[in-house]
Scaffold this motif. Structure first.
Motif, PDB file in Angstrom:
ATOM      1  N   GLY A   1      -5.517   0.312  -5.329  1.00 46.64           N
ATOM      2  CA  GLY A   1      -4.591   1.113  -5.865  1.00 46.64           C
ATOM      3  C   GLY A   1      -4.801   1.073  -7.336  1.00 46.64           C
TER       4      GLY A   1
ATOM      5  N   ILE B   1       1.517  -2.430  -8.992  1.00 46.13           N
ATOM      6  CA  ILE B   1       0.080  -2.328  -8.303  1.00 46.13           C
ATOM      7  C   ILE B   1      -0.618  -3.511  -8.281  1.00 46.13           C
ATOM      8  CG2 ILE B   1      -2.143  -1.013  -7.967  1.00 46.13           C
ATOM      9  CD1 ILE B   1      -0.863   1.314  -9.248  1.00 46.13           C
TER      10      ILE B   1
ATOM     11  N   LEU C   1      -7.691   3.582  -7.877  1.00 48.58           N
ATOM     12  CA  LEU C   1      -7.510   5.014  -7.864  1.00 48.58           C
ATOM     13  C   LEU C   1      -6.570   5.332  -8.925  1.00 48.58           C
ATOM     14  CD1 LEU C   1      -7.198   7.515  -6.205  1.00 48.58           C
ATOM     15  CD2 LEU C   1      -5.337   6.612  -4.903  1.00 48.58           C
ATOM     16  N   THR C   2      -5.759   4.545  -9.568  1.00 50.00           N
ATOM     17  CA  THR C   2      -4.752   4.865 -10.362  1.00 50.00           C
ATOM     18  C   THR C   2      -5.735   5.107 -11.734  1.00 50.00           C
ATOM     19  OG1 THR C   2      -2.936   3.547  -9.530  1.00 50.00           O
ATOM     20  CG2 THR C   2      -2.757   4.099 -11.824  1.00 50.00           C
TER      21      THR C   2
ATOM     22  N   GLU D   1       2.394   1.734  -3.311  1.00 48.47           N
ATOM     23  CA  GLU D   1       1.244   2.130  -4.471  1.00 48.47           C
ATOM     24  C   GLU D   1       0.810   3.625  -4.279  1.00 48.47           C
ATOM     25  OE1 GLU D   1      -2.003  -0.517  -4.491  1.00 48.47           O
ATOM     26  OE2 GLU D   1      -0.829  -2.164  -4.864  1.00 48.47           O
ATOM     27  N   ALA D   2       0.699   4.062  -2.934  1.00 47.18           N
ATOM     28  CA  ALA D   2       0.356   5.542  -2.485  1.00 47.18           C
ATOM     29  C   ALA D   2       1.432   6.522  -2.850  1.00 47.18           C
ATOM     30  CB  ALA D   2       0.206   5.536  -1.145  1.00 47.18           C
ATOM     31  N   ASP D   3       2.806   6.045  -2.752  1.00 49.48           N
ATOM     32  CA  ASP D   3       3.832   6.754  -2.851  1.00 49.48           C
ATOM     33  C   ASP D   3       4.043   7.046  -4.341  1.00 49.48           C
ATOM     34  OD1 ASP D   3       6.220   8.355  -1.911  1.00 49.48           O
ATOM     35  OD2 ASP D   3       7.428   6.761  -3.028  1.00 49.48           O
TER      36      ASP D   3
ATOM     37  N   ILE E   1       1.408   6.921  -6.603  1.00 55.13           N
ATOM     38  CA  ILE E   1       0.360   7.905  -7.306  1.00 55.13           C
ATOM     39  C   ILE E   1       0.714   9.027  -6.996  1.00 55.13           C
ATOM     40  CG2 ILE E   1      -1.896   8.351  -6.735  1.00 55.13           C
ATOM     41  CD1 ILE E   1      -2.280   4.866  -6.462  1.00 55.13           C
ATOM     42  N   VAL E   2       1.334   9.548  -5.782  1.00 50.08           N
ATOM     43  CA  VAL E   2       1.252  10.840  -5.366  1.00 50.08           C
ATOM     44  C   VAL E   2       2.660  11.423  -6.292  1.00 50.08           C
ATOM     45  CG1 VAL E   2       2.508  12.443  -3.702  1.00 50.08           C
ATOM     46  CG2 VAL E   2       0.744  10.673  -3.054  1.00 50.08           C
TER      47      VAL E   2
ATOM     48  N   ILE F   1       0.692  -1.296  -0.141  1.00 52.12           N
ATOM     49  CA  ILE F   1      -0.098   0.000   0.053  1.00 52.12           C
ATOM     50  C   ILE F   1       0.732   1.189   0.073  1.00 52.12           C
ATOM     51  CG2 ILE F   1      -1.546   1.471   1.460  1.00 52.12           C
ATOM     52  CD1 ILE F   1      -2.795  -1.439   2.122  1.00 52.12           C
ATOM     53  N   LEU F   2       1.908   1.292   0.828  1.00 55.00           N
ATOM     54  CA  LEU F   2       2.838   2.540   0.780  1.00 55.00           C
ATOM     55  C   LEU F   2       3.622   2.698  -0.444  1.00 55.00           C
ATOM     56  CD1 LEU F   2       4.643   4.608   2.119  1.00 55.00           C
ATOM     57  CD2 LEU F   2       6.216   2.634   2.622  1.00 55.00           C
TER      58      LEU F   2
END
Length: 60
Positions: A50, A45, A53-54, A20-22, A24-25, A17-18
């Motif tokens: 994820g 991903i 959201l992407t 993926e989130a990193d 995306i940002v 999750i970290l």
């Protein structure tokens, strides 16, 4: 030099999750190409959230 986030060494859902989130940002802030975003989504991903959201954020 080792990066603080290494997709090759993902060993749990929290780290997944970290990563993926990193990404995306960073993609949003840095204007990554559609090709780069698609490649990351296809190869790294793994979570449904994820992927969703992407797709929503970048229209891929």
């Amino acid at each position: 030099m080792r990066h603080h986030h290494s997709p090759e060494q993902i060993d749990g859902i929290d780290y997944q999750i970290l990563i993926e989130a990193d990404y995306i940002v960073n993609a949003s802030e840095s204007g990554y190409s559609q090709q780069a975003i698609r490649s990351f989504m296809e190869h790294t991903i793994k979570t449904a959230a994820g992927i969703r959201l992407t797709k929503t954020a970048f229209g891929v």
